[in-house]
Design a protein around this motif. Structure first.
Motif, PDB file in Angstrom:
ATOM      1  N   ALA A  25      46.300  20.971  47.184  1.00 53.72           N
ATOM      2  CA  ALA A  25      45.976  20.893  45.752  1.00 53.72           C
ATOM      3  C   ALA A  25      44.544  21.366  45.507  1.00 53.72           C
ATOM      4  O   ALA A  25      44.284  22.139  44.569  1.00 53.72           O
ATOM      5  CB  ALA A  25      46.145  19.442  45.271  1.00 53.72           C
ATOM      6  N   PHE A  26      43.622  20.945  46.357  1.00 59.47           N
ATOM      7  CA  PHE A  26      42.219  21.356  46.190  1.00 59.47           C
ATOM      8  C   PHE A  26      42.068  22.863  46.378  1.00 59.47           C
ATOM      9  O   PHE A  26      41.407  23.547  45.589  1.00 59.47           O
ATOM     10  CB  PHE A  26      41.338  20.605  47.197  1.00 59.47           C
ATOM     11  N   LEU A  27      42.681  23.415  47.415  1.00 59.89           N
ATOM     12  CA  LEU A  27      42.515  24.844  47.696  1.00 59.89           C
ATOM     13  C   LEU A  27      43.188  25.707  46.630  1.00 59.89           C
ATOM     14  O   LEU A  27      42.689  26.774  46.280  1.00 59.89           O
ATOM     15  CB  LEU A  27      43.085  25.174  49.083  1.00 59.89           C
ATOM     16  N   LEU A  28      44.292  25.244  46.100  1.00 66.52           N
ATOM     17  CA  LEU A  28      44.958  26.011  45.045  1.00 66.52           C
ATOM     18  C   LEU A  28      44.069  26.115  43.808  1.00 66.52           C
ATOM     19  O   LEU A  28      44.028  27.152  43.146  1.00 66.52           O
ATOM     20  CB  LEU A  28      46.282  25.339  44.664  1.00 66.52           C
ATOM     21  N   LEU A  29      43.351  25.036  43.529  1.00 61.59           N
ATOM     22  CA  LEU A  29      42.491  25.047  42.347  1.00 61.59           C
ATOM     23  C   LEU A  29      41.215  25.842  42.573  1.00 61.59           C
ATOM     24  O   LEU A  29      40.650  26.415  41.650  1.00 61.59           O
ATOM     25  CB  LEU A  29      42.135  23.603  41.954  1.00 61.59           C
ATOM     26  N   SER A  30      40.743  25.896  43.825  1.00 55.25           N
ATOM     27  CA  SER A  30      39.455  26.535  44.065  1.00 55.25           C
ATOM     28  C   SER A  30      39.561  27.978  44.540  1.00 55.25           C
ATOM     29  O   SER A  30      38.564  28.677  44.588  1.00 55.25           O
ATOM     30  CB  SER A  30      38.667  25.730  45.105  1.00 55.25           C
ATOM     31  N   THR A  31      40.748  28.438  44.880  1.00 54.88           N
ATOM     32  CA  THR A  31      40.860  29.795  45.405  1.00 54.88           C
ATOM     33  C   THR A  31      40.707  30.823  44.299  1.00 54.88           C
ATOM     34  O   THR A  31      41.257  30.661  43.211  1.00 54.88           O
ATOM     35  CB  THR A  31      42.229  29.974  46.087  1.00 54.88           C
ATOM     36  N   VAL A  32      39.955  31.877  44.618  1.00 52.48           N
ATOM     37  CA  VAL A  32      39.791  32.978  43.670  1.00 52.48           C
ATOM     38  C   VAL A  32      40.859  34.013  43.963  1.00 52.48           C
ATOM     39  O   VAL A  32      40.958  34.511  45.085  1.00 52.48           O
ATOM     40  CB  VAL A  32      38.391  33.615  43.836  1.00 52.48           C
ATOM     41  N   TRP A  33      41.655  34.336  42.987  1.00 48.99           N
ATOM     42  CA  TRP A  33      42.778  35.229  43.226  1.00 48.99           C
ATOM     43  C   TRP A  33      42.445  36.681  42.892  1.00 48.99           C
ATOM     44  O   TRP A  33      43.169  37.586  43.226  1.00 48.99           O
ATOM     45  CB  TRP A  33      44.002  34.780  42.420  1.00 48.99           C
ATOM     46  N   ILE A  34      41.338  36.889  42.183  1.00 48.81           N
ATOM     47  CA  ILE A  34      40.935  38.262  41.854  1.00 48.81           C
ATOM     48  C   ILE A  34      39.935  38.721  42.911  1.00 48.81           C
ATOM     49  O   ILE A  34      38.923  38.077  43.127  1.00 48.81           O
ATOM     50  CB  ILE A  34      40.273  38.319  40.459  1.00 48.81           C
ATOM     51  N   HIS A  35      40.250  39.831  43.557  1.00 51.66           N
ATOM     52  CA  HIS A  35      39.378  40.307  44.624  1.00 51.66           C
ATOM     53  C   HIS A  35      38.421  41.360  44.102  1.00 51.66           C
ATOM     54  O   HIS A  35      38.830  42.432  43.670  1.00 51.66           O
ATOM     55  CB  HIS A  35      40.221  40.882  45.768  1.00 51.66           C
ATOM     56  N   LEU A  36      37.131  41.006  44.171  1.00 49.38           N
ATOM     57  CA  LEU A  36      36.109  41.980  43.786  1.00 49.38           C
ATOM     58  C   LEU A  36      35.836  42.906  44.948  1.00 49.38           C
ATOM     59  O   LEU A  36      35.806  42.491  46.104  1.00 49.38           O
ATOM     60  CB  LEU A  36      34.811  41.265  43.403  1.00 49.38           C
ATOM     61  N   ALA A  37      35.666  44.171  44.624  1.00 51.42           N
ATOM     62  CA  ALA A  37      35.317  45.151  45.644  1.00 51.42           C
ATOM     63  C   ALA A  37      34.224  46.031  45.055  1.00 51.42           C
ATOM     64  O   ALA A  37      33.759  45.787  43.939  1.00 51.42           O
ATOM     65  CB  ALA A  37      36.552  45.966  46.023  1.00 51.42           C
ATOM     66  N   SER A  38      33.830  47.039  45.790  1.00 49.36           N
ATOM     67  CA  SER A  38      32.762  47.889  45.275  1.00 49.36           C
ATOM     68  C   SER A  38      33.011  49.337  45.632  1.00 49.36           C
ATOM     69  O   SER A  38      33.668  49.677  46.624  1.00 49.36           O
ATOM     70  CB  SER A  38      31.410  47.440  45.839  1.00 49.36           C
TER      71      SER A  38
END
Lengths: 142, 158
Positions: A25-38
């Motif tokens: 539950a904690f990891l689902l809420l804290s995970t960033v699903w949008i991957h920033l790249a450059s």
């Protein structure tokens, strides 16, 4: 007379499951699903020697005000090896392939956007250039 | 012929644990139903490991503000650096609003603090913004020694 106590070999899995459920539950809420790249660009800082750039060919991608692209390959002496004018943005990939096929050892490009060029279009062109294995990409300021 | 239920004792776990008067079904089999928890633990473990790996692979740079980044396919992993954000209401350098006429001076101050040879500037801008807004930033970056400029994008497919 001593009673023989039975040993219980069963592991109680309920606390383990509870802990795993909390972690999930904690990891689902804290995970960033949008991957920033450059997309990296290289800016000249004046340390390259002129002898290294003697035969270096550079692809110049110029944006017109209308949004079309002009592709030209020039060497360090200003001689043009490839020229394609008024290319649509959606045909940029094909034009880049053509430029790379007609000119050998083309590994650098300079993008010259117009003041009204959308940032998104600049990224598209840079992305296409990267796709064609052009490693050194620069952006010329206005 | 007695039924299974008649031969089994339905007893509560609490009643059995009572020290004063434990109620145990004498001479009857206990009806015990168990759940197989092993597969549930396996699934949970895999989920936790996947989420942990996904979280640790995320970048140090985060997206802030109301900016819609452009997407690209052939990208590099974004690394830590000085983050410059171009928004409608101004230029933000490390989340601090910088007036346009002080951009060069502020970048010089940051460059003085970073003694590495290739200083990195990460530019976050809305995909609809025009290059005319970005050009002064690139010029200032070149003048202050930020030779490595990275345009922040969203990796296509994510």
């Amino acid at each position: 007379m001593k009673r023989k106590e039975k040993l219980d070999f069963e592991i109680n899995l309920l606390p383990v499951i509870s802990m795993l459920a909390v972690c999930i539950a904690f990891l689902l809420l804290s995970t960033v699903w949008i991957h920033l790249a450059s997309l990296d660009i290289t800016q000249a800082h004046g340390t390259e020697s002129s002898s290294e750039e003697q035969n270096k060919k550079t692809l110049f991608i110029t944006f017109e005000e209308s949004g079309r692209l002009n592709l030209e390959v020039k060497d360090s002496q200003g001689k043009s090896h490839f020229n394609r004018r008024a290319t649509q943005l959606n045909q940029a990939e094909a034009s880049l392939k053509e430029a790379l096929a007609s000119v050998e050892q083309l590994n650098s490009a300079i993008v010259r956007p117009h003041a009204s060029t959308a940032y998104e279009n600049l990224i598209i062109v840079m992305d296409q250039a990267r796709k064609q294995a052009i490693q050194e990409i620069g952006v010329a300021p206005l | 012929m007695k039924t299974v239920l008649a031969n089994t004792s339905m007893k509560s776990a609490l009643a059995q644990q009572s020290a004063l008067k434990p109620k145990a079904g004498l001479g009857k089999m206990a009806l015990v139903s168990t759940l197989i928890l092993t597969s549930l633990v396996d699934v949970f473990s895999i989920l936790v490991i996947y989420l942990l790996v996904n979280t640790s692979a995320s970048q140090e740079v985060t997206l802030q503000g109301e900016i819609e980044l452009p997407t690209a396919v052939n990208t590099s992993v974004i690394e830590a650096g000085l983050v410059l954000r171009l928004q409608q209401d101004g230029i933000f350098l490390n989340d601090q609003l910088i007036p346009a006429n002080e951009l060069l001076k502020t970048l010089e101050e940051y460059a003085a603090q970073d003694t590495s040879e290739l200083r990195t500037l990460i530019i976050q801008a809305d995909r609809r913004s025009q290059f005319a807004e970005m050009s002064p930033v690139l010029l200032s970056a070149a003048r202050t020694g930020f030779h490595r400029v990275r345009f922040a994008v969203i990796k296509a497919g994510s």
